[in-house]
Design an enzyme around this catalytic site. Structure first.
Site, PDB file in Angstrom:
ATOM      1  N   ASP A  21      25.901  -4.967  29.056  1.00  4.78           N
ATOM      2  CA  ASP A  21      24.784  -5.485  28.398  1.00  4.78           C
ATOM      3  C   ASP A  21      24.611  -6.835  28.834  1.00  4.78           C
ATOM      4  OD1 ASP A  21      23.547  -5.374  25.176  1.00  4.78           O
ATOM      5  OD2 ASP A  21      23.488  -7.209  26.305  1.00  4.78           O
ATOM      6  N   ASP A  44      17.944  -4.180  28.929  1.00  7.08           N
ATOM      7  CA  ASP A  44      18.963  -5.153  29.202  1.00  7.08           C
ATOM      8  C   ASP A  44      20.403  -4.216  28.845  1.00  7.08           C
ATOM      9  OD1 ASP A  44      19.559  -5.186  26.261  1.00  7.08           O
ATOM     10  OD2 ASP A  44      20.227  -7.133  26.709  1.00  7.08           O
ATOM     11  N   GLU A  45      20.368  -2.804  28.799  1.00  5.33           N
ATOM     12  CA  GLU A  45      21.595  -2.234  28.638  1.00  5.33           C
ATOM     13  C   GLU A  45      21.832  -1.010  29.033  1.00  5.33           C
ATOM     14  OE1 GLU A  45      22.409  -1.366  24.147  1.00  5.33           O
ATOM     15  OE2 GLU A  45      21.025  -3.063  24.430  1.00  5.33           O
TER      16      GLU A  45
HETATM   17  N1  DCP Z   1      14.512  -9.296  21.721  1.00  5.38           N
HETATM   18  C1  DCP Z   1      13.481  -9.687  21.215  1.00  5.38           C
HETATM   19  N2  DCP Z   1      13.301  -9.853  19.914  1.00  5.38           N
HETATM   20  C2  DCP Z   1      14.670  -9.330  19.179  1.00  5.38           C
HETATM   21  C3  DCP Z   1      15.814  -9.071  19.668  1.00  5.38           C
HETATM   22  C4  DCP Z   1      15.911  -8.901  21.112  1.00  5.38           C
HETATM   23  O1  DCP Z   1      12.474  -9.783  21.661  1.00  5.38           O
HETATM   24  N3  DCP Z   1      14.413  -9.606  17.764  1.00  5.38           N
HETATM   25  C5  DCP Z   1      14.538  -9.111  23.221  1.00  5.38           C
HETATM   26  C6  DCP Z   1      15.179 -10.325  23.755  1.00  5.38           C
HETATM   27  C7  DCP Z   1      16.418 -10.157  24.577  1.00  5.38           C
HETATM   28  C8  DCP Z   1      16.481  -8.628  24.830  1.00  5.38           C
HETATM   29  O2  DCP Z   1      15.722  -8.191  23.760  1.00  5.38           O
HETATM   30  O3  DCP Z   1      16.672 -10.890  25.590  1.00  5.38           O
HETATM   31  C9  DCP Z   1      17.886  -8.058  24.412  1.00  5.38           C
HETATM   32  O4  DCP Z   1      18.459  -8.099  23.290  1.00  5.38           O
HETATM   33  P1  DCP Z   1      19.889  -8.453  22.817  1.00  5.38           P
HETATM   34  O5  DCP Z   1      20.123  -8.247  21.474  1.00  5.38           O
HETATM   35  O6  DCP Z   1      20.801  -7.824  23.750  1.00  5.38           O
HETATM   36  O7  DCP Z   1      20.057 -10.038  23.135  1.00  5.38           O
HETATM   37  P2  DCP Z   1      20.206 -10.975  24.280  1.00  5.38           P
HETATM   38  O8  DCP Z   1      20.436 -10.132  25.276  1.00  5.38           O
HETATM   39  O9  DCP Z   1      19.184 -11.960  24.362  1.00  5.38           O
HETATM   40  O10 DCP Z   1      21.676 -11.830  23.925  1.00  5.38           O
HETATM   41  P3  DCP Z   1      23.199 -11.437  24.027  1.00  5.38           P
HETATM   42  O11 DCP Z   1      23.070  -9.936  24.648  1.00  5.38           O
HETATM   43  O12 DCP Z   1      23.771 -12.491  25.132  1.00  5.38           O
HETATM   44  O13 DCP Z   1      23.555 -11.466  22.655  1.00  5.38           O
HETATM   45 CA    CA Z   2      21.968  -8.695  25.766  1.00  4.55          CA
HETATM   46 CA    CA Z   3      21.146  -5.341  24.096  1.00  5.30          CA
END
Ligand code: DCP
Ligand code: CA
Ligand code: CA
Length: 363
Positions: free
Chosen positions: A10, A110-111
């Site tokens: 991730d 992203d995963e």
């Molecule tokens: N995303 C979004 N709205 C949300 C949740 C996520 O637009 N409510 C988008 C932005 C994030 C991406 O999806 O960058 C991936 O979500 P993740 O939950 O994996 O969160 P992040 O990658 O941002 O943070 P981390 O994985 O470090 O906790």
């Molecule tokens: Ca992420």
């Molecule tokens: Ca994710």
């Protein structure tokens, strides 16, 4: 079932990290990626934020206004989401990652899950080395960091990748499952949301260890057999789901909001041809040829209309692209009643241009 080793990879604070990659100057700041609504001003929500900003309570989903308020004393930057760019970073990273897998399952931008049982001879030490190499590879090539969970199944790996973020690596072997899961909040189990959490909280059940004390009959009574069974198994780290081969369906697209709403061919053509030029440039920079071309209208009432076409041979010639896009535009305007507010072009069904590296030459 035979013992397996599964990775869940991730990317850390993904959209915000992409922004740091293209502009390293913002790295020490609070970086907030925003999805601005069409209403203008600061209306809209936070997509994600880097860890500096998270320290001040800024996170996905909160209003942009609230985030600005929380960061008003901080050195911070608020950027509009640039999905095309994040997709490009993602596809480059996925191209690297899939090489590390026996079976590669793309989940989203992203995963991904990787079955690495064969590659590692089912050995967790080998698996940790492999995961470290993978992390180094995407860091060296793209400056991107990720977190990885290494466990015997998808469920546990998903929980483990989230356990130490950012830049984490968490291994849970079969004999460690209980001690790993017991203290965690039940919300850490994928698909257990706020509603379920609240139901259990009323019963004074907050950790997975406490959850395990509820027997299967009561769980089935509360949630039905399917969900009851899922909760029962998950709290014990049991998950038989295989890593299924799945590749990202990559596409590149460009969309623009028109200066004025219109359904006038000449005006729309001018705008869409500009997008063709930008999009074709991206294809060439990525050494990609495409076979599918599509256009999209977002109408004044925010409904959408799309048209697309497959071409015989993959190509990346801008004149050809404009020609097809103009045909699609003319077709789309027949029977178009509403004025168009935003217009976009999309290309997909890619093949690589032979003989060139397409991973490292972009950044
Ligand atoms: N995303 C979004 N709205 C949300 C949740 C996520 O637009 N409510 C988008 C932005 C994030 C991406 O999806 O960058 C991936 O979500 P993740 O939950 O994996 O969160 P992040 O990658 O941002 O943070 P981390 O994985 O470090 O906790
Ligand atoms: Ca992420
Ligand atoms: Ca994710």
């Amino acid at each position: 079932m035979e013992k397996r080793i599964v990775f869940h990879v991730d990317f850390d604070y993904f959209y915000a990290q992409c922004e740091e990659i293209r502009n390293s100057k913002i790295k020490g700041m609070c970086v907030v990626v925003c999805i601005f609504s069409d209403r203008g001003g600061d209306s809209g929500a936070v997509a994600t934020a880097n860890y500096n900003a998270r320290n001040f309570g800024v996170k996905s989903g909160i209003p942009i206004m609230l985030a600005k308020n929380k960061l008003k004393e901080q050195d911070s930057i608020f950027l509009p989401a640039d999905f095309d760019y994040y997709s490009e970073v993602s596809s480059k990273a996925m191209e690297i990652i899939e090489k590390y897998a026996d079976v590669f399952e793309y989940v989203g931008r992203d995963e991904a899950y990787l079955d690495v049982t064969k590659k590692t001879d089912g050995n967790f030490i080998n698996a940790e080395h492999l995961a470290q190499q993978l992390k180094n590879d995407i860091r060296n090539n793209l400056k991107l960091t990720c977190s990885i969970g290494i466990t015997p199944n998808k469920l546990l790996s998903k929980i483990a990748s989230d356990y130490k973020k950012p830049d984490g690596l968490t291994t849970v072997k079969s004999e460690q499952i209980n001690e790993f899961l017991s203290p965690l909040k039940i919300r850490e189990i994928p698909r257990i949301g706020k509603k379920t959490e609240d139901i259990f909280a009323q019963m004074n059940v907050n950790t997975i260890n406490e959850l395990k004390k509820i027997n299967i009959f009561d769980l089935n009574k509360m949630f039905g057999r399917k969900t009851g069974g899922y909760i029962f198994n998950s709290s014990r780290g049991i998950d038989d789901e295989m890593v299924k081969p799945r590749a990202p369906t990559i596409q590149f697209s460009k969309i623009t909001t028109l200066k004025k709403n219109s359904k006038e061919l000449i005006f729309l053509r001018e705008n869409i041809e500009e997008l063709c030029i930008q999009l074709n440039k991206i294809a060439i920079e990525n050494n990609k040829m495409y076979r599918s071309i599509g256009i999209q209208f977002v109408n004044e009432d925010l409904t959408t209309k799309t048209k697309s076409k497959m071409i015989k041979n993959p190509g990346n010639n801008v004149i050809e692209l404009k020609k097809i896009v103009n045909q699609l535009l003319e077709e789309a305007l027949v029977e178009q009643e509403m004025l168009v507010r935003r217009i976009g072009v999309r290309i997909s069904e890619f093949s690589d241009v032979e003989g060139q590296s397409n991973i490292t030459n972009y950044f």
